[in-house]
Design a protein around this motif. Structure first.
Motif, mmCIF file in Angstrom:
data_model
loop_
_atom_site.group_PDB
_atom_site.id
_atom_site.type_symbol
_atom_site.label_atom_id
_atom_site.label_comp_id
_atom_site.label_asym_id
_atom_site.label_seq_id
_atom_site.Cartn_x
_atom_site.Cartn_y
_atom_site.Cartn_z
ATOM 1 N N THR A 29 0.843 -1.184 0.000
ATOM 2 C CA THR A 29 0.000 0.000 0.000
ATOM 3 C C THR A 29 0.883 1.240 0.000
ATOM 4 N N ALA A 30 0.261 2.374 -0.260
ATOM 5 C CA ALA A 30 0.997 3.642 -0.239
ATOM 6 C C ALA A 30 1.602 3.878 1.144
ATOM 7 N N ALA A 31 0.858 3.531 2.183
ATOM 8 C CA ALA A 31 1.362 3.724 3.548
ATOM 9 C C ALA A 31 2.585 2.851 3.796
ATOM 10 N N GLY A 36 8.393 2.599 4.891
ATOM 11 C CA GLY A 36 9.714 2.049 4.636
ATOM 12 C C GLY A 36 10.779 3.114 4.439
ATOM 13 N N LEU A 37 10.359 4.343 4.178
ATOM 14 C CA LEU A 37 11.301 5.444 3.946
ATOM 15 C C LEU A 37 11.493 6.336 5.171
ATOM 16 N N LEU A 38 10.708 6.096 6.212
ATOM 17 C CA LEU A 38 10.738 6.942 7.404
ATOM 18 C C LEU A 38 11.545 6.304 8.529
ATOM 19 N N ARG A 51 9.336 10.073 12.804
ATOM 20 C CA ARG A 51 10.051 11.350 12.772
ATOM 21 C C ARG A 51 9.819 11.982 11.411
ATOM 22 N N CYS A 52 9.550 13.261 11.399
ATOM 23 C CA CYS A 52 9.287 13.968 10.152
ATOM 24 C C CYS A 52 10.602 14.222 9.425
ATOM 25 N N PRO A 53 10.721 13.740 8.181
ATOM 26 C CA PRO A 53 11.968 13.942 7.437
ATOM 27 C C PRO A 53 12.137 15.375 6.931
ATOM 28 N N ALA A 86 8.737 15.286 -0.363
ATOM 29 C CA ALA A 86 9.949 15.622 -1.121
ATOM 30 C C ALA A 86 11.201 15.162 -0.377
ATOM 31 N N ALA A 87 11.164 15.212 0.945
ATOM 32 C CA ALA A 87 12.318 14.809 1.746
ATOM 33 C C ALA A 87 12.634 13.315 1.618
#
Length: 97
Positions: A29-31, A36-38, A51-53, A86-87
Motif C-alpha cells: 500500500t501507499a502507507a 519504509g522510507l521513514l 520522525r518527520c523527514p 519531497a524529503a
C-alpha cells in the motif's frame, strides 16, 4: 443429436480454479511504501507516527493514517505534505497507489 458443450475457462465463468490457484503477490500500500522510507516509526491505534523527514526532529511528530482513498499525513510541527514527501523522494500522487 446433442451439441457438444464448450468448456469455459474459470476466468470466463467468474470462478477460480481452486486446485491450481496461486496466491497473488502482495502489493504494498501507499502507507507501507512511505513507512519504509521513514525513521522512528511507531504503530499507533489507527496508524503510525514517525520522525518527520522535512524538519529533522527527534520526536515522532508525523502522523500517518490509511484512509479509504489514500494515505493521510499530518506533521504536528507544521510541515507541509509536499515538503515531507519531497524529503523522502515521493510526490502527493504516491499517497494514492
Amino acid at each position: 443429436m446433442r451439441t457438444p458443450q464448450t468448456q469455459r475457462s474459470p476466468a470466463a465463468t467468474g470462478l477460480r480454479d481452486r486446485t491450481h490457484s496461486t496466491s497473488a503477490p502482495h502489493r504494498s500500500t501507499a502507507a507501507e511504501q512511505l513507512l519504509g522510507l521513514l525513521e522512528g516509526v511507531i504503530k499507533t491505534g489507527n496508524g503510525w507516527c514517525a520522525r518527520c523527514p522535512a524538519h529533522g526532529g527527534k520526536s515522532a511528530s508525523l502522523a500517518i493514517t490509511e484512509g479509504d482513498d489514500g494515505t493521510l499525513l499530518h506533521c504536528f510541527a507544521g510541515c507541509q505534505v509536499h515538503d515531507v514527501l519531497a524529503a523522502v523522494g515521493l510526490q502527493v500522487g504516491d499517497l494514492f497507489v
